[in-house]
Design a protein around this motif. Sequence first.
Motif, PDB file in Angstrom:
ATOM      1  N   GLY A   5       0.801  -1.222   0.000  1.00 53.64           N
ATOM      2  CA  GLY A   5       0.000   0.000   0.000  1.00 53.64           C
ATOM      3  C   GLY A   5       0.829   1.266   0.000  1.00 53.64           C
ATOM      4  O   GLY A   5       0.283   2.362  -0.202  1.00 53.64           O
ATOM      5  N   ILE A   6       2.116   1.142   0.226  1.00 57.37           N
ATOM      6  CA  ILE A   6       3.021   2.290   0.120  1.00 57.37           C
ATOM      7  C   ILE A   6       3.796   2.233  -1.190  1.00 57.37           C
ATOM      8  O   ILE A   6       3.873   3.213  -1.933  1.00 57.37           O
ATOM      9  CB  ILE A   6       3.986   2.320   1.325  1.00 57.37           C
ATOM     10  CG1 ILE A   6       3.199   2.516   2.612  1.00 57.37           C
ATOM     11  CG2 ILE A   6       5.028   3.434   1.161  1.00 57.37           C
ATOM     12  CD1 ILE A   6       4.030   2.335   3.872  1.00 57.37           C
ATOM     13  N   TYR A   7       4.337   1.066  -1.505  1.00 56.14           N
ATOM     14  CA  TYR A   7       5.181   0.929  -2.698  1.00 56.14           C
ATOM     15  C   TYR A   7       4.406   1.233  -3.983  1.00 56.14           C
ATOM     16  O   TYR A   7       4.875   2.008  -4.838  1.00 56.14           O
ATOM     17  CB  TYR A   7       5.758  -0.485  -2.763  1.00 56.14           C
ATOM     18  CG  TYR A   7       6.714  -0.701  -3.910  1.00 56.14           C
ATOM     19  CD1 TYR A   7       8.079  -0.525  -3.740  1.00 56.14           C
ATOM     20  CD2 TYR A   7       6.260  -1.083  -5.172  1.00 56.14           C
ATOM     21  CE1 TYR A   7       8.967  -0.717  -4.793  1.00 56.14           C
ATOM     22  CE2 TYR A   7       7.128  -1.276  -6.232  1.00 56.14           C
ATOM     23  CZ  TYR A   7       8.481  -1.091  -6.029  1.00 56.14           C
ATOM     24  OH  TYR A   7       9.357  -1.261  -7.086  1.00 56.14           O
ATOM     25  N   ILE A   8       3.232   0.637  -4.138  1.00 55.28           N
ATOM     26  CA  ILE A   8       2.489   0.807  -5.398  1.00 55.28           C
ATOM     27  C   ILE A   8       2.059   2.256  -5.630  1.00 55.28           C
ATOM     28  O   ILE A   8       2.244   2.788  -6.727  1.00 55.28           O
ATOM     29  CB  ILE A   8       1.307  -0.185  -5.439  1.00 55.28           C
ATOM     30  CG1 ILE A   8       1.855  -1.607  -5.650  1.00 55.28           C
ATOM     31  CG2 ILE A   8       0.319   0.177  -6.545  1.00 55.28           C
ATOM     32  CD1 ILE A   8       0.801  -2.701  -5.600  1.00 55.28           C
ATOM     33  N   PRO A   9       1.502   2.962  -4.651  1.00 50.82           N
ATOM     34  CA  PRO A   9       1.184   4.378  -4.887  1.00 50.82           C
ATOM     35  C   PRO A   9       2.413   5.230  -5.204  1.00 50.82           C
ATOM     36  O   PRO A   9       2.346   6.118  -6.063  1.00 50.82           O
ATOM     37  CB  PRO A   9       0.525   4.823  -3.575  1.00 50.82           C
ATOM     38  CG  PRO A   9      -0.055   3.579  -3.017  1.00 50.82           C
ATOM     39  CD  PRO A   9       0.932   2.505  -3.358  1.00 50.82           C
ATOM     40  N   LEU A  10       3.536   4.981  -4.538  1.00 50.09           N
ATOM     41  CA  LEU A  10       4.749   5.757  -4.819  1.00 50.09           C
ATOM     42  C   LEU A  10       5.301   5.441  -6.200  1.00 50.09           C
ATOM     43  O   LEU A  10       5.720   6.350  -6.929  1.00 50.09           O
ATOM     44  CB  LEU A  10       5.812   5.465  -3.760  1.00 50.09           C
ATOM     45  CG  LEU A  10       5.588   6.041  -2.360  1.00 50.09           C
ATOM     46  CD1 LEU A  10       6.672   5.565  -1.404  1.00 50.09           C
ATOM     47  CD2 LEU A  10       5.565   7.570  -2.391  1.00 50.09           C
ATOM     48  N   ARG A  11       5.302   4.175  -6.554  1.00 49.19           N
ATOM     49  CA  ARG A  11       5.945   3.744  -7.802  1.00 49.19           C
ATOM     50  C   ARG A  11       5.055   3.912  -9.025  1.00 49.19           C
ATOM     51  O   ARG A  11       5.536   4.250 -10.105  1.00 49.19           O
ATOM     52  CB  ARG A  11       6.338   2.265  -7.652  1.00 49.19           C
ATOM     53  CG  ARG A  11       6.971   1.622  -8.869  1.00 49.19           C
ATOM     54  CD  ARG A  11       8.357   2.152  -9.136  1.00 49.19           C
ATOM     55  NE  ARG A  11       8.978   1.430 -10.233  1.00 49.19           N
ATOM     56  CZ  ARG A  11       8.731   1.654 -11.534  1.00 49.19           C
ATOM     57  NH1 ARG A  11       7.846   2.589 -11.880  1.00 49.19           N
ATOM     58  NH2 ARG A  11       9.339   0.954 -12.461  1.00 49.19           N
ATOM     59  N   TYR A  12       3.752   3.736  -8.875  1.00 48.97           N
ATOM     60  CA  TYR A  12       2.878   3.680 -10.053  1.00 48.97           C
ATOM     61  C   TYR A  12       1.789   4.743 -10.094  1.00 48.97           C
ATOM     62  O   TYR A  12       1.135   4.900 -11.129  1.00 48.97           O
ATOM     63  CB  TYR A  12       2.217   2.300 -10.138  1.00 48.97           C
ATOM     64  CG  TYR A  12       3.197   1.176 -10.378  1.00 48.97           C
ATOM     65  CD1 TYR A  12       3.702   0.920 -11.653  1.00 48.97           C
ATOM     66  CD2 TYR A  12       3.629   0.372  -9.338  1.00 48.97           C
ATOM     67  CE1 TYR A  12       4.597  -0.118 -11.881  1.00 48.97           C
ATOM     68  CE2 TYR A  12       4.531  -0.670  -9.546  1.00 48.97           C
ATOM     69  CZ  TYR A  12       5.014  -0.896 -10.821  1.00 48.97           C
ATOM     70  OH  TYR A  12       5.909  -1.919 -11.050  1.00 48.97           O
ATOM     71  N   TYR A  13       1.548   5.464  -8.992  1.00 47.02           N
ATOM     72  CA  TYR A  13       0.460   6.431  -8.964  1.00 47.02           C
ATOM     73  C   TYR A  13       0.930   7.855  -8.677  1.00 47.02           C
ATOM     74  O   TYR A  13       0.112   8.720  -8.365  1.00 47.02           O
ATOM     75  CB  TYR A  13      -0.600   6.010  -7.943  1.00 47.02           C
ATOM     76  CG  TYR A  13      -1.428   4.832  -8.421  1.00 47.02           C
ATOM     77  CD1 TYR A  13      -2.608   5.013  -9.130  1.00 47.02           C
ATOM     78  CD2 TYR A  13      -0.998   3.531  -8.179  1.00 47.02           C
ATOM     79  CE1 TYR A  13      -3.351   3.934  -9.574  1.00 47.02           C
ATOM     80  CE2 TYR A  13      -1.731   2.435  -8.621  1.00 47.02           C
ATOM     81  CZ  TYR A  13      -2.907   2.645  -9.322  1.00 47.02           C
ATOM     82  OH  TYR A  13      -3.646   1.569  -9.769  1.00 47.02           O
ATOM     83  N   ALA A  14       2.227   8.092  -8.782  1.00 45.68           N
ATOM     84  CA  ALA A  14       2.799   9.435  -8.670  1.00 45.68           C
ATOM     85  C   ALA A  14       2.516  10.113  -7.340  1.00 45.68           C
ATOM     86  O   ALA A  14       2.516  11.343  -7.252  1.00 45.68           O
ATOM     87  CB  ALA A  14       2.301  10.325  -9.825  1.00 45.68           C
ATOM     88  N   VAL A  15       2.273   9.335  -6.288  1.00 47.04           N
ATOM     89  CA  VAL A  15       2.140   9.922  -4.960  1.00 47.04           C
ATOM     90  C   VAL A  15       3.515  10.415  -4.515  1.00 47.04           C
ATOM     91  O   VAL A  15       4.527   9.722  -4.678  1.00 47.04           O
ATOM     92  CB  VAL A  15       1.567   8.910  -3.953  1.00 47.04           C
ATOM     93  CG1 VAL A  15       1.596   9.457  -2.539  1.00 47.04           C
ATOM     94  CG2 VAL A  15       0.136   8.545  -4.349  1.00 47.04           C
ATOM     95  N   SER A  16       3.579  11.607  -3.945  1.00 49.22           N
ATOM     96  CA  SER A  16       4.849  12.214  -3.563  1.00 49.22           C
ATOM     97  C   SER A  16       5.541  11.433  -2.459  1.00 49.22           C
ATOM     98  O   SER A  16       4.894  10.907  -1.546  1.00 49.22           O
ATOM     99  CB  SER A  16       4.610  13.654  -3.102  1.00 49.22           C
ATOM    100  OG  SER A  16       5.790  14.194  -2.523  1.00 49.22           O
ATOM    101  N   ALA A  17       6.863  11.391  -2.533  1.00 49.74           N
ATOM    102  CA  ALA A  17       7.651  10.720  -1.498  1.00 49.74           C
ATOM    103  C   ALA A  17       7.528  11.412  -0.148  1.00 49.74           C
ATOM    104  O   ALA A  17       7.816  10.808   0.891  1.00 49.74           O
ATOM    105  CB  ALA A  17       9.120  10.661  -1.921  1.00 49.74           C
ATOM    106  N   THR A  18       7.096  12.680  -0.146  1.00 52.25           N
ATOM    107  CA  THR A  18       6.950  13.414   1.121  1.00 52.25           C
ATOM    108  C   THR A  18       5.536  13.315   1.697  1.00 52.25           C
ATOM    109  O   THR A  18       5.268  13.843   2.776  1.00 52.25           O
ATOM    110  CB  THR A  18       7.299  14.896   0.920  1.00 52.25           C
ATOM    111  OG1 THR A  18       6.390  15.468  -0.038  1.00 52.25           O
ATOM    112  CG2 THR A  18       8.733  15.056   0.427  1.00 52.25           C
TER     113      THR A  18
END
Length: 306
Positions: free
Chosen positions: A85-98
């Motif tokens: 639930g953290i990896y997929i949004p960061l890697r594939y949905y452009a959710v900011s690392a911050t």
Amino acid sequence: MMHTRQAAPDTGDSRSGLLSWSRTVERELVHRASVAEVLLTDVHMCGPGEFLAAAAWTRSHPTFRRGRDDRHSPWMVVETLRQLGIYIPLRYYAVSATARFLITDVAFTLDPAAEPRARQAASEITCRVSVDGVRTPRGRPAPAGLRMRARFSVGGRAFAVAWGGARFVDAAAYAVLRAGARTAPPGGARRRPRPAAAGVESPADVVLSLGRTGPLMDAADPRHPFLFDHGSDHVPGMALLEAARQAVALHSAGHFTRPTACHMKALRFTEHSPPARVECVQHDRTSVFRFRQGDSATAVGVLRYR
């Protein structure tokens, strides 16, 4: 009423040959400070909202140790879903690392007859993941939240299903949301249950103290290497689940220590201080629990046992 879903038979997937269990993904992409706590090893997008992922569950997890019958802790299912639930949004949905990731609810169901045993090496877990309920505010490139469901299998045999939701808050909005929150865990010596009574081996793994009216969410080690791996200004969801499990173990005099299903919903932040009361009521093999601070419930859920 909260319901669980049963794991469906797995018919195999030819795409599982794409997966590798050789090394873990970057720890920053699953919000872990320690590489030793990273479970994911590979993730591939298979289509819109569909993913195939690999996770390695070690034989010797320092916190969630395997049982005498070599079964992994059921929390490995939840932690794998959390990392997905953290990896997929960061890697594939452009959710900011911050961005801050806030769990809205989490659930799983596990088939003890089908789950893997950790006998000689790490268990190589395959996860089929589907994402839906993506909420993207108008004019923003990244979603503000989504829902995820994962089916877990080993060797083509399904043994668990987990699902849940999360929302994503940018750093500025989170700072406003948490203005005035007490970030330091409570200090001082407190009376605690024996580790065996709470279903753990080490005193440092106990996350309860014994209050006048019942157990409190009060970790013996506020810098616990798993439950508080990277620090937090509120009690993390995994720590709440473990506190609920330990409270049920105490309430049942050790009869119920290993849940095979759960569903927890976060109603608001659970603060470190004052310690939240952990209330639980047993109905046969189902335990209903609630965390309460002052007059407000912060999280509610159920744990089921076989």
